[in-house]
Design an enzyme around this catalytic site. Structure first.
Site, PDB file in Angstrom:
ATOM      1  N   GLN A  27      44.814  53.805  44.052  1.00 36.57           N
ATOM      2  CA  GLN A  27      44.628  52.389  44.364  1.00 36.57           C
ATOM      3  C   GLN A  27      43.258  51.998  44.926  1.00 36.57           C
ATOM      4  O   GLN A  27      42.661  51.013  44.497  1.00 36.57           O
ATOM      5  CB  GLN A  27      45.718  51.928  45.346  1.00 36.57           C
ATOM      6  CG  GLN A  27      45.661  50.442  45.608  1.00 36.57           C
ATOM      7  CD  GLN A  27      46.648  49.925  46.634  1.00 36.57           C
ATOM      8  OE1 GLN A  27      46.463  48.858  47.170  1.00 36.57           O
ATOM      9  NE2 GLN A  27      47.719  50.636  46.921  1.00 36.57           N
TER      10      GLN A  27
ATOM     11  N   GLU B 184      47.340  55.379  51.813  1.00 34.01           N
ATOM     12  CA  GLU B 184      47.397  54.100  52.534  1.00 34.01           C
ATOM     13  C   GLU B 184      47.902  54.179  53.981  1.00 34.01           C
ATOM     14  O   GLU B 184      47.215  53.824  54.921  1.00 34.01           O
ATOM     15  CB  GLU B 184      48.302  53.151  51.724  1.00 34.01           C
ATOM     16  CG  GLU B 184      48.677  51.852  52.396  1.00 34.01           C
ATOM     17  CD  GLU B 184      47.490  50.912  52.548  1.00 34.01           C
ATOM     18  OE1 GLU B 184      46.767  50.705  51.571  1.00 34.01           O
ATOM     19  OE2 GLU B 184      47.309  50.387  53.662  1.00 34.01           O
TER      20      GLU B 184
ATOM     21  N   ASP C  83      44.034  50.951  51.345  1.00 38.11           N
ATOM     22  CA  ASP C  83      43.584  51.173  49.967  1.00 38.11           C
ATOM     23  C   ASP C  83      42.770  49.989  49.441  1.00 38.11           C
ATOM     24  O   ASP C  83      41.574  50.086  49.232  1.00 38.11           O
ATOM     25  CB  ASP C  83      44.795  51.394  49.054  1.00 38.11           C
ATOM     26  CG  ASP C  83      45.339  52.806  49.151  1.00 38.11           C
ATOM     27  OD1 ASP C  83      44.603  53.693  49.595  1.00 38.11           O
ATOM     28  OD2 ASP C  83      46.500  53.020  48.777  1.00 38.11           O
TER      29      ASP C  83
ATOM     30  N   GLY D  34      44.632  35.443  68.054  1.00 39.47           N
ATOM     31  CA  GLY D  34      43.503  34.719  68.622  1.00 39.47           C
ATOM     32  C   GLY D  34      43.861  33.935  69.865  1.00 39.47           C
ATOM     33  O   GLY D  34      44.873  34.203  70.516  1.00 39.47           O
ATOM     34  N   GLY D  35      43.032  32.956  70.176  1.00 43.02           N
ATOM     35  CA  GLY D  35      43.200  32.197  71.413  1.00 43.02           C
ATOM     36  C   GLY D  35      44.191  31.039  71.288  1.00 43.02           C
ATOM     37  O   GLY D  35      44.426  30.325  72.261  1.00 43.02           O
TER      38      GLY D  35
HETATM   39  N1  COA Z   1      38.910  66.230  34.334  1.00 39.17           N
HETATM   40  C1  COA Z   1      39.211  67.380  34.977  1.00 39.17           C
HETATM   41  N2  COA Z   1      39.666  67.437  36.239  1.00 39.17           N
HETATM   42  C2  COA Z   1      39.855  66.274  36.859  1.00 39.17           C
HETATM   43  C3  COA Z   1      39.562  65.029  36.254  1.00 39.17           C
HETATM   44  C4  COA Z   1      39.064  65.037  34.928  1.00 39.17           C
HETATM   45  N3  COA Z   1      38.770  63.914  34.276  1.00 39.17           N
HETATM   46  N4  COA Z   1      39.855  64.050  37.134  1.00 39.17           N
HETATM   47  C5  COA Z   1      40.306  64.652  38.245  1.00 39.17           C
HETATM   48  N5  COA Z   1      40.309  65.985  38.091  1.00 39.17           N
HETATM   49  C6  COA Z   1      40.698  66.988  39.065  1.00 39.17           C
HETATM   50  C7  COA Z   1      39.855  66.981  40.308  1.00 39.17           C
HETATM   51  O1  COA Z   1      38.637  67.599  40.070  1.00 39.17           O
HETATM   52  C8  COA Z   1      40.740  67.768  41.266  1.00 39.17           C
HETATM   53  O2  COA Z   1      40.607  69.154  41.000  1.00 39.17           O
HETATM   54  P1  COA Z   1      40.358  70.251  42.163  1.00 39.17           P
HETATM   55  O3  COA Z   1      41.489  70.076  43.126  1.00 39.17           O
HETATM   56  O4  COA Z   1      40.423  71.525  41.418  1.00 39.17           O
HETATM   57  O5  COA Z   1      39.054  69.971  42.781  1.00 39.17           O
HETATM   58  C9  COA Z   1      42.141  67.373  40.813  1.00 39.17           C
HETATM   59  O6  COA Z   1      41.987  66.725  39.552  1.00 39.17           O
HETATM   60  C10 COA Z   1      42.926  66.485  41.714  1.00 39.17           C
HETATM   61  O7  COA Z   1      42.108  65.507  42.314  1.00 39.17           O
HETATM   62  P2  COA Z   1      42.465  64.963  43.762  1.00 39.17           P
HETATM   63  O8  COA Z   1      41.534  63.873  44.125  1.00 39.17           O
HETATM   64  O9  COA Z   1      42.546  66.112  44.701  1.00 39.17           O
HETATM   65  O10 COA Z   1      43.890  64.321  43.494  1.00 39.17           O
HETATM   66  P3  COA Z   1      45.270  64.484  44.281  1.00 39.17           P
HETATM   67  O11 COA Z   1      46.266  63.805  43.439  1.00 39.17           O
HETATM   68  O12 COA Z   1      45.551  65.876  44.684  1.00 39.17           O
HETATM   69  O13 COA Z   1      45.027  63.646  45.627  1.00 39.17           O
HETATM   70  C11 COA Z   1      44.445  61.676  46.866  1.00 39.17           C
HETATM   71  C12 COA Z   1      45.096  62.252  45.601  1.00 39.17           C
HETATM   72  C13 COA Z   1      44.434  60.157  46.742  1.00 39.17           C
HETATM   73  C14 COA Z   1      45.272  62.064  48.102  1.00 39.17           C
HETATM   74  C15 COA Z   1      43.000  62.223  47.007  1.00 39.17           C
HETATM   75  O14 COA Z   1      42.311  61.978  45.815  1.00 39.17           O
HETATM   76  C16 COA Z   1      42.230  61.623  48.160  1.00 39.17           C
HETATM   77  O15 COA Z   1      42.425  61.945  49.326  1.00 39.17           O
HETATM   78  N6  COA Z   1      41.258  60.716  47.862  1.00 39.17           N
HETATM   79  C17 COA Z   1      40.384  60.145  48.816  1.00 39.17           C
HETATM   80  C18 COA Z   1      41.062  59.077  49.636  1.00 39.17           C
HETATM   81  C19 COA Z   1      41.706  58.022  48.806  1.00 39.17           C
HETATM   82  O16 COA Z   1      41.087  57.353  47.998  1.00 39.17           O
HETATM   83  N7  COA Z   1      43.004  57.811  49.086  1.00 39.17           N
HETATM   84  C20 COA Z   1      43.730  56.656  48.609  1.00 39.17           C
HETATM   85  C21 COA Z   1      44.163  56.740  47.247  1.00 39.17           C
HETATM   86  S1  COA Z   1      44.890  55.195  46.876  1.00 39.17           S
END
Ligand code: COA
Length: 424
Positions: free
Chosen positions: A16, A138, A167, A246-247
């Site tokens: 998001q 979030e 988010d 607020g106030g």
């Molecule tokens: N091709 C190949 N690999 C890809 C890719 C693509 N096009 N797009 C993503 N990936 C891989 C990433 O490199 C990562 O691999 P790694 O773990 O080996 O480094 C993997 O997919 C997963 O990415 P990640 O961001 O860790 O996703 P997740 O689903 O495990 O975590 C979140 C999701 C949101 C918790 C995390 O991305 C996060 O903390 N983001 C930052 C904060 C944020 O924006 N949070 C709110 C989200 S609404």
């Protein structure tokens, strides 16, 4: 012409926070190229599915006006394509878990080497420090940013809000960072790194609660209901129910029909400037000049009594009648609108904040359009892309691949199985 026409965004975002940012930039006219894992795509495409086989509303409502390319950024050919995209784009936006981009081989140093003019914009859960490596969603941000501890009622647990301030709120912060960096690049000729940590974004939105934290040193917070209730303040800003921040004291009050309609309520603000009007409306003329009621400071220890009396009146009216009666008298009130009422609101449809969107897999759905209105850059909301819908188009039109070179990229498996161009 659109405000950001000519700006190319390499959209490496998912879920998001990042997608809301790049969607705004797309609405302002940027060419947003969403990079997605072949065959998988943004995880939200298949989360909270309501129409089997179709992209979910979670995805479609956050990814309008973008193009989608499937690209495996961990495969050698995929890395080459990504490098070409970095060369070509003005901004790279990402919200991967900390370190994911480095693990792919695209550190900020490497990205700058490829394109010194590029702006790299990231959402992370936390800024540099002890939590920088944490994954964050979030509600974690709402809790770590001071929103949860200050939301809810005094006698209940912390509460998260339905507004996605962690988010979508951080997406907004990031979008501002990006356009500011683009503006600076006009003069410096250089790109830069933009970071919007979710915790920091929520703290920014909780600024008034940190104001109150410091005011505690000077005594009780008199505009909080608990002051009038004689409840002592602790060491931190307390939860204040529906007290206004607020106030000008305010509350949510029952309206006609509250017994059966969960949203038959109004917000009512006892703005000092219109106190006499309020007294007239509720039939409490004696309060206009009465000692203990006539001035705002005198009223602060009587908020329960005052709002109780106002509620006796609001309960005789619907929330819309309250609005119709109070508005001409300059009394600030607001109906508690349900999501259904918002989606049915003609006015919001006229301004483009609520829009109908056509989608080939799901038919027509309702979405939230651009909430920021630019007089010289009108927004036309178009549907979100299907997974990899524009892979061939981006490879050929944006990156100039053709003939054997294009066939080789496709044969490498780096871009999934591209659909023919102009699928519409
Ligand atoms: N091709 C190949 N690999 C890809 C890719 C693509 N096009 N797009 C993503 N990936 C891989 C990433 O490199 C990562 O691999 P790694 O773990 O080996 O480094 C993997 O997919 C997963 O990415 P990640 O961001 O860790 O996703 P997740 O689903 O495990 O975590 C979140 C999701 C949101 C918790 C995390 O991305 C996060 O903390 N983001 C930052 C904060 C944020 O924006 N949070 C709110 C989200 S609404």
């Amino acid at each position: 012409m659109k405000a950001l026409e000519g700006v190319k965004i390499l959209d490496f975002t998912h879920v998001q926070s990042g997608p809301t940012c790049t969607q705004l930039l797309a609405w302002f006219g940027a060419d947003v190229i969403k990079v997605e894992r072949p065959g998988v795509g943004d995880a939200t495409r298949k989360q909270l599915v309501d129409v089997p086989g179709a992209d979910s509303l979670y995805f479609t409502m956050l990814n309008h006006n973008k193009r989608s390319i499937e690209l495996n950024s961990k495969n050698e050919t995929g890395k080459e394509v990504l490098t070409r995209l970095i060369e070509t784009c003005d901004v790279l936006v990402e919200n991967f878990a900390p370190g994911a981009l480095d693990r792919m081989g695209f550190s900020w140093e490497r990205i700058q080497e490829i394109n010194p003019r590029i702006i790299m914009a990231s959402v992370k859960g936390f800024g540099p420090g002890k939590y920088e490596d944490c994954k964050v969603y979030e509600n974690v941000a709402q809790c770590a940013g001071g929103a949860a501890s200050t939301t809810g009622f005094l006698d209940g647990p912390p509460v998260v809000t339905g507004a996605q301030i962690g988010d979508s709120g951080t997406g907004l912060h990031l979008a501002l960072g990006i356009v500011t960096a683009l503006f600076q690049r006009e003069k410096s000729g250089r790109g830069q790194k933009v970071l919007a940590p979710m915790q920091d974004g929520v703290i920014n939105l909780c600024r008034v609660k940190l104001r109150d934290q410091q005011r505690l040193a000077a005594g009780p917070l008199k505009e909080y209901s608990q002051f009038g209730e004689g409840i002592e303040f602790g060491e931190a800003t307390p939860r204040a129910g529906n007290d206004s921040g607020g106030g000008q004291p305010g509350r949510i009050l029952k309206c006609k029909g509250w017994e059966t309609d969960p949203n038959a309520y109004t917000y009512f603000i006892t703005q000092a400037a219109v106190w006499k009007n309020i007294c007239d409306v509720i039939g409490a003329e004696e309060w206009k000049e009465a000692e203990g009621y006539a001035t705002p400071p005198e009223r602060l220890d009587k908020l329960n009594e005052i709002f109780g009396r106002i509620e006796e009146w609001t309960m005789t009216k619907t929330k819309f009648e309250v609005m119709d009666i109070c508005n001409p008298l300059n009394i600030p009130v607001g109906p508690i609108l349900s999501t259904k009422e918002i989606m049915d609101d003609d006015g919001l449809r006229k301004t483009g904040t609520i829009v109908d969107v056509e989608h080939p897999e799901r038919g027509t759905y309702v979405s939230v359009g651009c909430p920021i209105k630019l007089s010289d850059s009108p927004v036309e909301v178009t549907r979100s892309p299907l997974l990899g819908e524009h892979t061939t188009e981006i490879l050929s039109e944006v990156l100039g691949y053709s003939g054997d070179q294009l066939d080789e990229v496709i044969a490498s498996g780096a871009v999934g199985t591209p659909k023919p161009m102009a699928a519409e």
